[in-house]
Design an enzyme around this catalytic site. Structure first.
Site, short mmCIF file in Angstrom:
data_model
loop_
_atom_site.label_atom_id
_atom_site.label_comp_id
_atom_site.label_asym_id
_atom_site.label_seq_id
_atom_site.Cartn_x
_atom_site.Cartn_y
_atom_site.Cartn_z
N ASP A 34 0.79 -1.21 -0.10
CA ASP A 34 -0.17 -0.05 -0.15
C ASP A 34 0.96 1.27 -0.13
OD1 ASP A 34 -2.71 1.20 0.49
OD2 ASP A 34 -1.56 2.00 2.19
N GLU A 68 1.29 0.04 -5.17
CA GLU A 68 0.12 0.79 -5.50
C GLU A 68 0.78 2.41 -5.57
OE1 GLU A 68 -3.70 3.40 -3.48
OE2 GLU A 68 -1.82 2.82 -2.36
N HIS A 73 -10.36 -0.13 -4.82
CA HIS A 73 -10.92 0.20 -3.56
C HIS A 73 -10.94 1.80 -3.29
CE1 HIS A 73 -7.08 -0.15 -1.54
NE2 HIS A 73 -7.43 1.00 -0.61
#
Length: 453
Positions: free
Chosen positions: A197, A224, A292
């Site tokens: 992340d 990401e 998301h």
């Protein structure tokens, strides 16, 4: 047939629910599952973002479940035939933003007391280490303050600054040791790979610390690197590609898809994206249509595709060659703030159109992609000699003619999305495509026996 590789992002699913639905997941054709961050977070809050605020690397426990459920999930995934891989989302940029006096001590004195008071619970969910001792202190954090709005183009500030008061970990020897040890312990448990992340917020040294570690050799790693325009790609994505070897969410291709499907955009941009720097290299790309962050953050919702374009874009990423496709499936978490999202991605993993597209993808994996027709509104390409994808983003019915040089002649093809059949013969063929639709054709001889999907 090549091993299935499509990744299901089981967003905010409890681990037991994933276990209970593994039969459905396997039947839908997935080859891997991505779960939310499993590191210790607030078990009393079911907000989706809670798992992205870790309290301790050494404990596997959240509102989604604990270590026991994770071990069972890994066991069930790996005993499947074919085996389903399990990837975990991991947060290493920061720790939790907690309102307490010792906010830079982790897990903090109150939590250590909780460990002692509930020793059996925390020992059962321990990943590694000694829970009688703290993990991090104020000496382990970059204390440069929050990233300000005007600093989002400054790579150094983005790396060393705090994200909305989340304490930003420094790349000190102690922190690097804990991150390396934590990931190695997860590999020992059986995890097959990790999504990192907020990877554009961490140093190359921190990335290399785990990416080049022997314990993670063979693990699939992807990050990401969130970018929304060419300038952000230049500042963040290009250095990431040059300085590391791991894969990444293909935000570059996503932005190309978004622009191609918008009013006045051209599908020609999707004909050869990698060659025109409109997508990541095929072997480093995790392709997606929605992830998301897009539904849940005000700053990114403008990048969501219209539902029909989302369907067409899924046909594109599951029809094209290259990249690892990811399918997002939630439980209506964004509906609390955005009522229009109701059931949009709820159980999307088993939506009939998605299942049919995955079946096409699994059948043509590894087969050469040949562009047969391209215009602003229509794209037609072949996969090997047995697959054909057609996308019409326009509002009118259209017919296109193309050469059949790469396809099997005098063969019956079935459109998996719409359950139609046609025979392709001759050197040229004219295909009719309804407005705002996609078709995914497979030669009948290459279809599996079960035609129910």
């Amino acid at each position: 047939m090549v091993r299935p590789d499509v990744v299901l992002h089981a967003f905010n699913w409890k681990y037991q629910e994933i276990i209970d639905r593994l039969g459905e997941i396997k039947e839908a054709g997935y080859g891997a599952i991505l779960i939310p961050p499993p590191l210790y977070s607030d078990v009393h809050s079911d907000h989706w973002w809670q798992c992205y605020q870790p309290k301790d690397y050494r404990v596997l426990l959240s509102h989604l479940g604990g270590k026991k459920e994770l071990e069972e999930l890994i066991k069930q995934c790996h005993s499947s035939e074919p085996q389903i891989k399990l990837y975990a989302d991991i947060v290493i940029n920061h720790m939790a933003n907690e309102d307490r006096g010792d906010r830079l001590d982790f897990p903090g004195e109150a939590e250590l007391a909780n460990y002692r008071h509930n020793r059996d619970l925390f020992e059962a969910n321990k990943l590694y280490g000694d829970l009688n001792e703290g993990l991090f202190s104020g000496f382990d954090f970059n204390r440069t303050g929050n990233i300000q709005e005007h600093e989002w183009w400054d790579r150094e500030r983005v790396i060393y600054g705090d994200l909305s008061d989340l304490p930003d970990l420094m790349d000190s020897p102690w922190v690097l040791l804990q991150q390396r040890t934590m990931l190695a312990a997860l590999v020992d448990m059986g995890f097959d790979g990790f999504r990192i992340d907020a990877i554009k917020h961490i140093t190359t040294r921190m990335i290399d610390n785990f990416a080049d570690s022997e314990a993670l050799a063979g693990s699939y790693l992807f990050g990401e690197v969130l970018t929304t325009n060419d300038e952000e790609e230049r500042i963040f994505l290009d250095p990431f590609l040059q300085e590391t070897w791991i894969s990444a969410y293909d935000f570059r291709l996503f932005q190309t898809i978004r622009k191609a499907f918008e009013m006045g955009g051209s599908l020609r941009k999707l004909a050869r994206p990698e060659n025109e720097n409109n997508g990541l290299p095929w072997d480093r790309a995790v392709t997606f249509v929605v992830n998301h962050d897009l539904p849940h953050n005000d700053d990114f919702r403008e990048f969501l595709l219209e539902p029909r374009d989302e369907h067409l874009a899924y046909a594109y990423i599951l029809g094209k060659d290259g990249g690892l496709p990811l399918i997002y499936s939630d439980h209506n978490e964004s509906v609390h703030r955005y009522h229009q999202d109701h059931d949009r991605w709820y159980d999307a993993f088993k939506r009939e159109d998605i299942k049919r597209m995955i079946r096409f993808h699994n059948e043509v994996q590894g087969k050469e992609m040949t562009m047969l027709y391209e215009s602003d509104l229509v794209l037609v390409f072949g996969r090997g000699d047995c697959g054909l994808v057609a996308i019409n983003k326009g509002g009118e019915h259209t017919s296109v003619e193309f050469s059949t040089h790469c396809l099997k002649k005098s063969s019956v093809y079935k459109d998996l999305i719409n359950n139609n059949e046609m025979t392709i013969s001759g050197d040229w063929f004219t295909l009719s495509i309804n407005p705002r639709t996609a078709q995914m054709w497979l030669c009948q001889s290459d279809l599996a026996v079960n035609d129910g999907v």
